[in-house]
Design an enzyme around this catalytic site. Structure first.
Site, PDB file in Angstrom:
ATOM      1  N   LYS A 118       1.838  -5.377  -9.338  1.00 41.61           N
ATOM      2  CA  LYS A 118       1.971  -3.989  -9.775  1.00 41.61           C
ATOM      3  C   LYS A 118       2.912  -3.804 -10.958  1.00 41.61           C
ATOM      4  O   LYS A 118       2.857  -2.791 -11.644  1.00 41.61           O
ATOM      5  CB  LYS A 118       2.388  -3.091  -8.602  1.00 41.61           C
ATOM      6  CG  LYS A 118       1.283  -2.965  -7.560  1.00 41.61           C
ATOM      7  CD  LYS A 118       1.466  -1.767  -6.660  1.00 41.61           C
ATOM      8  CE  LYS A 118       0.182  -1.574  -5.839  1.00 41.61           C
ATOM      9  NZ  LYS A 118       0.231  -0.484  -4.900  1.00 41.61           N
ATOM     10  N   LYS A 197      -8.850  -7.558  -4.813  1.00 37.26           N
ATOM     11  CA  LYS A 197      -9.097  -6.748  -3.614  1.00 37.26           C
ATOM     12  C   LYS A 197      -9.444  -5.309  -3.997  1.00 37.26           C
ATOM     13  O   LYS A 197      -9.021  -4.824  -5.059  1.00 37.26           O
ATOM     14  CB  LYS A 197      -7.899  -6.797  -2.673  1.00 37.26           C
ATOM     15  CG  LYS A 197      -6.711  -5.997  -3.119  1.00 37.26           C
ATOM     16  CD  LYS A 197      -5.870  -5.535  -1.941  1.00 37.26           C
ATOM     17  CE  LYS A 197      -4.949  -4.426  -2.419  1.00 37.26           C
ATOM     18  NZ  LYS A 197      -4.572  -3.459  -1.446  1.00 37.26           N
ATOM     19  N   LYS A 200      -7.249   1.499  -4.339  1.00 29.64           N
ATOM     20  CA  LYS A 200      -7.412   2.891  -4.770  1.00 29.64           C
ATOM     21  C   LYS A 200      -7.175   3.006  -6.267  1.00 29.64           C
ATOM     22  O   LYS A 200      -7.866   3.730  -6.972  1.00 29.64           O
ATOM     23  CB  LYS A 200      -6.390   3.789  -4.067  1.00 29.64           C
ATOM     24  CG  LYS A 200      -6.507   3.826  -2.577  1.00 29.64           C
ATOM     25  CD  LYS A 200      -5.584   4.900  -2.028  1.00 29.64           C
ATOM     26  CE  LYS A 200      -5.176   4.620  -0.611  1.00 29.64           C
ATOM     27  NZ  LYS A 200      -4.061   3.640  -0.499  1.00 29.64           N
TER      28      LYS A 200
HETATM   29  N1  AQP Z   1      -9.098  -4.325  -0.042  1.00 28.61           N
HETATM   30  C1  AQP Z   1      -8.529  -4.227   1.158  1.00 28.61           C
HETATM   31  N2  AQP Z   1      -9.038  -4.926   2.195  1.00 28.61           N
HETATM   32  C2  AQP Z   1      -8.473  -4.828   3.441  1.00 28.61           C
HETATM   33  N3  AQP Z   1      -7.414  -4.029   3.707  1.00 28.61           N
HETATM   34  C3  AQP Z   1      -6.887  -3.315   2.695  1.00 28.61           C
HETATM   35  N4  AQP Z   1      -5.864  -2.453   2.621  1.00 28.61           N
HETATM   36  C4  AQP Z   1      -5.744  -2.009   1.344  1.00 28.61           C
HETATM   37  N5  AQP Z   1      -6.690  -2.559   0.567  1.00 28.61           N
HETATM   38  C5  AQP Z   1      -7.415  -3.381   1.367  1.00 28.61           C
HETATM   39  C6  AQP Z   1      -5.036  -2.067   3.750  1.00 28.61           C
HETATM   40  O1  AQP Z   1      -5.100  -0.651   3.869  1.00 28.61           O
HETATM   41  C7  AQP Z   1      -3.860  -0.165   4.395  1.00 28.61           C
HETATM   42  C8  AQP Z   1      -3.374   0.986   3.552  1.00 28.61           C
HETATM   43  O2  AQP Z   1      -3.084   0.491   2.239  1.00 28.61           O
HETATM   44  P1  AQP Z   1      -2.077   1.286   1.309  1.00 28.61           P
HETATM   45  O3  AQP Z   1      -2.663   2.542   0.889  1.00 28.61           O
HETATM   46  O4  AQP Z   1      -0.799   1.458   1.982  1.00 28.61           O
HETATM   47  O5  AQP Z   1      -1.726   0.379   0.112  1.00 28.61           O
HETATM   48  P2  AQP Z   1      -2.441  -0.761  -0.645  1.00 28.61           P
HETATM   49  O6  AQP Z   1      -2.535  -1.973   0.209  1.00 28.61           O
HETATM   50  O7  AQP Z   1      -1.669  -0.940  -1.898  1.00 28.61           O
HETATM   51  O8  AQP Z   1      -3.884  -0.139  -0.876  1.00 28.61           O
HETATM   52  P3  AQP Z   1      -4.586   0.153  -2.219  1.00 28.61           P
HETATM   53  O9  AQP Z   1      -5.861   0.797  -1.931  1.00 28.61           O
HETATM   54  O10 AQP Z   1      -4.624  -1.111  -3.010  1.00 28.61           O
HETATM   55  O11 AQP Z   1      -3.648   1.229  -2.889  1.00 28.61           O
HETATM   56  P4  AQP Z   1      -3.019   1.270  -4.331  1.00 28.61           P
HETATM   57  O12 AQP Z   1      -4.132   0.989  -5.300  1.00 28.61           O
HETATM   58  O13 AQP Z   1      -2.458   2.639  -4.469  1.00 28.61           O
HETATM   59  O14 AQP Z   1      -1.961   0.221  -4.348  1.00 28.61           O
HETATM   60  C9  AQP Z   1      -2.898  -1.355   4.398  1.00 28.61           C
HETATM   61  O15 AQP Z   1      -2.797  -1.878   5.711  1.00 28.61           O
HETATM   62  C10 AQP Z   1      -3.558  -2.354   3.487  1.00 28.61           C
HETATM   63  O16 AQP Z   1      -3.234  -3.697   3.825  1.00 28.61           O
END
Ligand code: AQP
Length: 330
Positions: A118, A197, A200
């Protein structure tokens, strides 16, 4: 079984965008099953204080936080059967994060993959992004949770939380239990482009509540096995993101049929995706219906009640922590 005797579960999700298929299959669907089972004491939080570690719009954050609460409830995270709350409504999270920061080595934080990803190439990197895992440790330890259902991208942070428990307990006494990650059968869903992966913030996702047409259009064009150029090429299910999703949504018989049809080149990728879409329809249509019926006032009330319940536990832990650390005048 009484609530005290049950193991405690804590997990969170950032209000940084819409819930996507990765969040759902990696974490939120497991949360809903656990809430239904009632075998454990479940706490789930919308981690808005984590979402402000990167640039954001305040009004948009508030809108997303409330929208995410509604979506989680629609997904089955029923506030009548668990504690659902917004992280910043319980200020003890940030207070405990500060105390834990004093036993967390900077070297460990520099090793965190999510921080490297990030911060890579960014002109401005906040100290909050760097200390994000400390706040996550506080989220878990504040409730003495021992089970943390997450996707595999968060496992490293949970390992750090375990280290933090060992350091803290060694210094101040046996206060926190060591938490463990709980992974679903699909702990990593790849993005539609197959590059990394599903996230969002990366524009490579399918959102759980997006209209069916655009859901299907995205799924139809999703990256599969790069070596499969023609229908007659035998596919490799174990490197295919679509097969991974079948494992979460399909029956054993369907998963076997998908594997055989792919390796035997009987189905093309679109045939395989149509079967997957049926699986999504089966699970998502009831969630969409439930979401339509949810009233904003009821969602807001549920969050207030959830925060009250969470705060009662959090205050007790902080009282213990402050005492052990020799903090305060009383
Ligand atoms: N691609 C994924 N596959 C499986 N699990 C996932 N999680 C996120 N992406 C995947 C799991 O979803 C939960 C919530 O995630 P989060 O919103 O706290 O943060 P993140 O992991 O950073 O998710 P994003 O979508 O990638 O958000 P941004 O883009 O804002 O950083 C967690 O349990 C995560 O492991």
């Amino acid at each position: 079984m009484s609530t005290q005797a049950k193991k405690r579960v804590l997990s969170g999700i950032q209000p940084s965008g819409e819930i996507h298929v990765g969040n759902w299959l990696g974490a939120v669907r497991t949360w809903a099953k656990q809430v239904e089972d009632q075998a454990e004491d479940n706490l789930y939080c919308i981690v808005d204080a984590h979402a402000i570690t990167v640039p954001y719009e305040p009004a948009e954050l508030k809108r997303r936080t409330l929208g995410l609460a509604r979506d989680l409830i629609a997904c089955g995270v029923d506030p009548a059967r668990c504690t659902l709350f917004v992280q910043s409504d319980v200020r003890e999270h940030t207070e405990l994060a500060w105390y834990l920061a004093t036993v967390t080595p900077m070297g460990d934080l520099f090793r965190m993959t999510q921080f490297k990803d990030k911060s890579d190439g960014k002109e401005f990197v906040s100290a909050g992004l760097f200390t994000y895992p400390v706040l996550m440790s506080a989220d878990i330890l504040l409730y003495k949770a021992t089970i943390v259902p997450v996707g595999d991208d968060q496992v490293q942070h949970i390992e750090l939380a375990r280290e933090t428990v060992r350091r803290f307990n060694h210094r101040y006494g046996d206060i926190f239990p060591e938490p463990e990650a709980r992974l679903s059968v699909t702990p990593r869903i790849m993005g539609l482009d197959g590059e990394g992966k599903m996230s969002k913030s990366k524009g490579n996702s399918i959102d759980v509540f997006e209209p069916r047409d655009s859901f299907w259009n995205k799924l139809r064009t999703a990256f599969t096995d790069p070596q499969r150029l023609r229908k007659s090429d035998p596919g490799r299910p174990d490197v295919c993101n679509v097969f991974t999703m079948h494992k979460a949504l399909g029956s054993e018989a369907t998963v076997l049929e998908v594997r055989e049809s792919c390796t035997g080149a009987k189905w093309g990728c679109v045939d395989c995706k149509k079967v997957l879409m049926d699986g999504f329809d089966r699970e998502l249509v009831p969630l969409r219906t439930r979401r339509e019926a949810l009233d904003e006032g009821a969602v807001a009330r549920a969050l207030t009640e959830g925060a009250d319940k969470a705060r009662a536990i959090a205050a007790e832990t902080l009282r213990e922590v402050r005492g052990a650390m020799g903090l305060g005048s009383a």
